[in-house]
Design a protein around this motif. Structure first.
Motif, PDB file in Angstrom:
ATOM      1  N   TYR A  23       6.508  10.451   0.233  1.00  0.00           N
ATOM      2  CA  TYR A  23       5.390   9.083  -0.009  1.00  0.00           C
ATOM      3  C   TYR A  23       6.238   7.987   0.451  1.00  0.00           C
ATOM      4  CZ  TYR A  23       8.369   8.272  -4.066  1.00  0.00           C
ATOM      5  OH  TYR A  23       9.553   7.999  -4.825  1.00  0.00           O
ATOM      6  N   SER A  24       5.510   6.920   0.614  1.00  0.00           N
ATOM      7  CA  SER A  24       6.067   5.429   0.669  1.00  0.00           C
ATOM      8  C   SER A  24       5.011   4.530  -0.026  1.00  0.00           C
ATOM      9  CB  SER A  24       5.684   5.127   2.157  1.00  0.00           C
ATOM     10  OG  SER A  24       6.127   3.723   2.548  1.00  0.00           O
ATOM     11  N   SER A  25       6.080   3.625  -0.940  1.00  0.00           N
ATOM     12  CA  SER A  25       5.691   2.639  -1.739  1.00  0.00           C
ATOM     13  C   SER A  25       6.621   1.781  -1.910  1.00  0.00           C
ATOM     14  CB  SER A  25       5.181   3.385  -3.023  1.00  0.00           C
ATOM     15  OG  SER A  25       4.630   2.537  -3.909  1.00  0.00           O
ATOM     16  N   ALA A  31       0.734  -1.250  -0.024  1.00  0.00           N
ATOM     17  CA  ALA A  31       0.157   0.051  -0.068  1.00  0.00           C
ATOM     18  C   ALA A  31       0.929   1.266  -0.259  1.00  0.00           C
ATOM     19  CB  ALA A  31      -0.908  -0.034   1.198  1.00  0.00           C
ATOM     20  N   GLN A  32       0.459   2.261  -0.542  1.00  0.00           N
ATOM     21  CA  GLN A  32       1.138   3.621  -0.674  1.00  0.00           C
ATOM     22  C   GLN A  32       0.527   4.366   0.625  1.00  0.00           C
ATOM     23  OE1 GLN A  32      -0.782   2.299  -3.459  1.00  0.00           O
ATOM     24  NE2 GLN A  32       1.054   1.070  -3.713  1.00  0.00           N
ATOM     25  N   SER A  33       1.404   5.434   0.953  1.00  0.00           N
ATOM     26  CA  SER A  33       0.847   6.422   1.670  1.00  0.00           C
ATOM     27  C   SER A  33       1.548   7.777   1.380  1.00  0.00           C
ATOM     28  CB  SER A  33       1.367   6.093   3.270  1.00  0.00           C
ATOM     29  OG  SER A  33       2.520   6.171   3.512  1.00  0.00           O
ATOM     30  N   VAL A  34       0.967   8.799   1.552  1.00  0.00           N
ATOM     31  CA  VAL A  34       1.704  10.230   1.511  1.00  0.00           C
ATOM     32  C   VAL A  34       1.497  11.092   2.662  1.00  0.00           C
ATOM     33  CG1 VAL A  34       1.193  12.327  -0.104  1.00  0.00           C
ATOM     34  CG2 VAL A  34       0.635   9.849  -1.041  1.00  0.00           C
ATOM     35  N   THR A  35       2.568  11.730   2.917  1.00  0.00           N
ATOM     36  CA  THR A  35       2.618  12.722   4.053  1.00  0.00           C
ATOM     37  C   THR A  35       2.799  13.864   3.617  1.00  0.00           C
ATOM     38  OG1 THR A  35       3.385  10.873   5.318  1.00  0.00           O
ATOM     39  CG2 THR A  35       3.568  13.105   6.484  1.00  0.00           C
ATOM     40  N   GLN A  36       2.032  15.004   4.187  1.00  0.00           N
ATOM     41  CA  GLN A  36       2.401  16.152   3.828  1.00  0.00           C
ATOM     42  C   GLN A  36       2.696  16.963   5.059  1.00  0.00           C
ATOM     43  OE1 GLN A  36      -1.180  16.691   0.544  1.00  0.00           O
ATOM     44  NE2 GLN A  36       0.065  18.712   0.930  1.00  0.00           N
ATOM     45  N   LEU A  37       3.829  17.381   5.493  1.00  0.00           N
ATOM     46  CA  LEU A  37       4.471  17.627   6.845  1.00  0.00           C
ATOM     47  C   LEU A  37       3.769  18.971   7.221  1.00  0.00           C
ATOM     48  CD1 LEU A  37       7.905  16.600   6.155  1.00  0.00           C
ATOM     49  CD2 LEU A  37       6.427  15.288   7.191  1.00  0.00           C
ATOM     50  N   ASP A  38       3.248  19.709   6.597  1.00  0.00           N
ATOM     51  CA  ASP A  38       2.568  21.119   7.072  1.00  0.00           C
ATOM     52  C   ASP A  38       1.320  20.897   6.773  1.00  0.00           C
ATOM     53  OD1 ASP A  38       5.557  22.024   5.506  1.00  0.00           O
ATOM     54  OD2 ASP A  38       5.420  22.328   7.701  1.00  0.00           O
ATOM     55  N   SER A  39       0.243  21.197   7.697  1.00  0.00           N
ATOM     56  CA  SER A  39      -0.937  21.352   7.396  1.00  0.00           C
ATOM     57  C   SER A  39      -1.518  22.907   6.886  1.00  0.00           C
ATOM     58  CB  SER A  39      -1.798  20.817   8.555  1.00  0.00           C
ATOM     59  OG  SER A  39      -1.590  21.849   9.879  1.00  0.00           O
ATOM     60  N   GLN A  40      -0.605  23.809   7.323  1.00  0.00           N
ATOM     61  CA  GLN A  40      -1.059  25.135   6.895  1.00  0.00           C
ATOM     62  C   GLN A  40       0.270  25.933   6.943  1.00  0.00           C
ATOM     63  OE1 GLN A  40      -4.496  26.583   9.252  1.00  0.00           O
ATOM     64  NE2 GLN A  40      -3.803  28.578   8.948  1.00  0.00           N
ATOM     65  N   VAL A  41       0.423  26.841   5.785  1.00  0.00           N
ATOM     66  CA  VAL A  41       1.567  27.362   5.518  1.00  0.00           C
ATOM     67  C   VAL A  41       1.227  28.860   5.251  1.00  0.00           C
ATOM     68  CG1 VAL A  41       3.495  27.818   4.034  1.00  0.00           C
ATOM     69  CG2 VAL A  41       2.763  25.642   4.653  1.00  0.00           C
ATOM     70  N   PRO A  42       1.291  29.895   6.228  1.00  0.00           N
ATOM     71  CA  PRO A  42       0.991  31.176   5.811  1.00  0.00           C
ATOM     72  C   PRO A  42       2.139  31.803   5.233  1.00  0.00           C
ATOM     73  CG  PRO A  42       1.606  30.979   8.092  1.00  0.00           C
ATOM     74  CD  PRO A  42       1.460  29.567   7.472  1.00  0.00           C
ATOM     75  N   VAL A  43       2.041  32.840   4.245  1.00  0.00           N
ATOM     76  CA  VAL A  43       3.058  33.228   3.527  1.00  0.00           C
ATOM     77  C   VAL A  43       2.751  34.687   2.982  1.00  0.00           C
ATOM     78  CG1 VAL A  43       2.417  32.031   1.451  1.00  0.00           C
ATOM     79  CG2 VAL A  43       4.840  33.064   1.655  1.00  0.00           C
ATOM     80  N   PHE A  44       3.585  35.385   3.138  1.00  0.00           N
ATOM     81  CA  PHE A  44       3.499  37.021   2.416  1.00  0.00           C
ATOM     82  C   PHE A  44       3.509  36.864   0.893  1.00  0.00           C
ATOM     83  CE2 PHE A  44       2.645  39.566   6.001  1.00  0.00           C
ATOM     84  CZ  PHE A  44       3.456  38.751   7.099  1.00  0.00           C
ATOM     85  N   GLU A  45       2.585  37.874   0.369  1.00  0.00           N
ATOM     86  CA  GLU A  45       2.631  38.136  -1.031  1.00  0.00           C
ATOM     87  C   GLU A  45       4.111  38.168  -1.507  1.00  0.00           C
ATOM     88  OE1 GLU A  45       0.037  40.937  -2.286  1.00  0.00           O
ATOM     89  OE2 GLU A  45      -0.309  40.032  -4.260  1.00  0.00           O
ATOM     90  N   GLU A  46       4.489  37.499  -2.550  1.00  0.00           N
ATOM     91  CA  GLU A  46       5.597  37.913  -3.206  1.00  0.00           C
ATOM     92  C   GLU A  46       6.834  36.980  -2.679  1.00  0.00           C
ATOM     93  OE1 GLU A  46       6.737  41.871  -4.280  1.00  0.00           O
ATOM     94  OE2 GLU A  46       4.729  42.236  -5.616  1.00  0.00           O
ATOM     95  N   SER A 105       0.954   0.639 -12.202  1.00  0.00           N
ATOM     96  CA  SER A 105       0.098  -0.463 -12.550  1.00  0.00           C
ATOM     97  C   SER A 105      -1.413  -0.319 -12.270  1.00  0.00           C
ATOM     98  CB  SER A 105       0.612  -1.769 -12.237  1.00  0.00           C
ATOM     99  OG  SER A 105       0.694  -1.919 -10.784  1.00  0.00           O
ATOM    100  N   GLY A 106      -1.799   0.830 -11.540  1.00  0.00           N
ATOM    101  CA  GLY A 106      -3.069   0.811 -11.103  1.00  0.00           C
ATOM    102  C   GLY A 106      -3.673   2.174 -11.348  1.00  0.00           C
ATOM    103  N   ASN A 107      -4.839   2.655 -10.888  1.00  0.00           N
ATOM    104  CA  ASN A 107      -5.554   3.724 -11.351  1.00  0.00           C
ATOM    105  C   ASN A 107      -5.970   4.577 -10.201  1.00  0.00           C
ATOM    106  OD1 ASN A 107      -7.594   2.279 -10.328  1.00  0.00           O
ATOM    107  ND2 ASN A 107      -8.731   2.171 -12.381  1.00  0.00           N
ATOM    108  N   LYS A 108      -5.639   3.958  -9.083  1.00  0.00           N
ATOM    109  CA  LYS A 108      -6.186   4.849  -7.806  1.00  0.00           C
ATOM    110  C   LYS A 108      -5.205   5.805  -7.434  1.00  0.00           C
ATOM    111  CE  LYS A 108      -8.866   1.003  -5.994  1.00  0.00           C
ATOM    112  NZ  LYS A 108      -8.900   0.079  -4.416  1.00  0.00           N
ATOM    113  N   LEU A 109      -5.697   6.973  -6.697  1.00  0.00           N
ATOM    114  CA  LEU A 109      -4.871   7.970  -6.185  1.00  0.00           C
ATOM    115  C   LEU A 109      -5.049   7.833  -4.836  1.00  0.00           C
ATOM    116  CD1 LEU A 109      -5.945  10.810  -8.398  1.00  0.00           C
ATOM    117  CD2 LEU A 109      -3.631  10.054  -8.113  1.00  0.00           C
ATOM    118  N   THR A 110      -3.856   8.079  -4.144  1.00  0.00           N
ATOM    119  CA  THR A 110      -3.753   8.096  -2.709  1.00  0.00           C
ATOM    120  C   THR A 110      -3.134   9.564  -2.421  1.00  0.00           C
ATOM    121  OG1 THR A 110      -2.954   5.891  -2.257  1.00  0.00           O
ATOM    122  CG2 THR A 110      -2.688   7.209  -0.532  1.00  0.00           C
ATOM    123  N   PHE A 111      -4.087  10.266  -1.519  1.00  0.00           N
ATOM    124  CA  PHE A 111      -3.893  11.560  -1.206  1.00  0.00           C
ATOM    125  C   PHE A 111      -3.108  11.776  -0.003  1.00  0.00           C
ATOM    126  CE2 PHE A 111      -5.842  13.961  -4.491  1.00  0.00           C
ATOM    127  CZ  PHE A 111      -6.513  13.006  -5.124  1.00  0.00           C
TER     128      PHE A 111
END
Lengths: 116, 113
Positions: free
Chosen positions: B25-27, B1-16, B97-103
């Motif tokens: 990811y793990s696979s 099985a695959q897994s995906v980790t996004q380390l930051d749930s929220q990122v505030p940033v100034f314009e420019e 080889s498949g068609n499913k996306l893991t988010f």
């Protein structure tokens, strides 16, 4: 890119009633369609995969008798939430794929379901 | 099985200012990698993808991501963000080889003026 539409975009229903959501591929033939569920501020969770003319394959933990999926044509899939309850309130997103080299999925705009 | 980790749930940033959204990811098998963007109350739009070839991929609106096989990462970057980049960003993988996306769990980018 390919276009997928969903109808309705939002729906409010009473607890115990059933709701049908349509997903259409407008300019391509979607041999496979996917249904996702997204809770507020959370990621998409795949509910089921359906191939045209075949029964849907449900992910573990998804009740197939509650979430009825039909994929009767290459351009239309429907998700029916039967006997809806407030905990079924969510954002439902479908996607379609025509196959190809990496089975790209094209996503619909989503349907927000609120069960009172 | 695959897994995906996004380390930051929220990122505030100034314009420019620059922004980097991290994705690991793990696979056990080869995968395709994707970044999607979701604006409020909308579906997902494909931002960019890595299928094969050059490990650096770019989008038409200034985003780029680099596939790093040894670190199993696919970080997304933009050197200068705009207010209109405020959105939720999802990293995803699918097996070849498949068609499913893991988010992944998603990263909410809030661009401040």
């Amino acid at each position: 890119g390919a276009v997928v539409s969903q109808h309705p975009s939002w729906v409010i229903c009473k607890s115990g009633t059933s709701v049908k959501i349509e997903c259409r591929s407008l300019d391509f033939q979607a041999t496979t369609m996917f249904w996702y569920r997204q809770f507020p501020k959370q990621s998409l969770m795949l509910m089921a995969t359906s191939n045209e003319g075949s029964k849907a394959t449900y992910e573990q933990g998804v009740e197939k008798d509650k979430f009825l999926i039909n994929h009767a044509s290459l351009t239309l899939s429907t998700l029916t939430v039967t006997s809806a309850h407030p905990e079924d309130s969510s954002f439902y997103i479908c996607s379609g794929s025509a196959g190809g080299s990496y089975n790209e999925q094209f996503f619909g705009p989503g349907t927000r379901l609120t069960v009172l | 099985a695959q897994s995906v980790t996004q380390l930051d749930s929220q990122v505030p940033v100034f314009e420019e200012a620059p922004v980097e959204l991290r994705c690991n990811y793990s696979s056990s098998v080869s995968v395709y990698l994707f970044w999607y963007v979701q604006y409020p109350n909308q579906g997902l739009q494909l931002l960019l993808k890595y299928l094969s070839g050059s490990t650096l991929v770019e989008s038409i609106n200034g985003f780029e991501a680099e596939f790093n096989k040894s670190q199993t990462s696919f970080h997304l970057r933009k050197p200068s963000v705009h207010i209109s980049d405020t959105a939720e960003y999802f990293c995803a993988v699918s097996v070849r080889s498949g068609n499913k996306l893991t988010f992944g769990g998603g990263t909410r980018v809030l661009v401040k003026p």
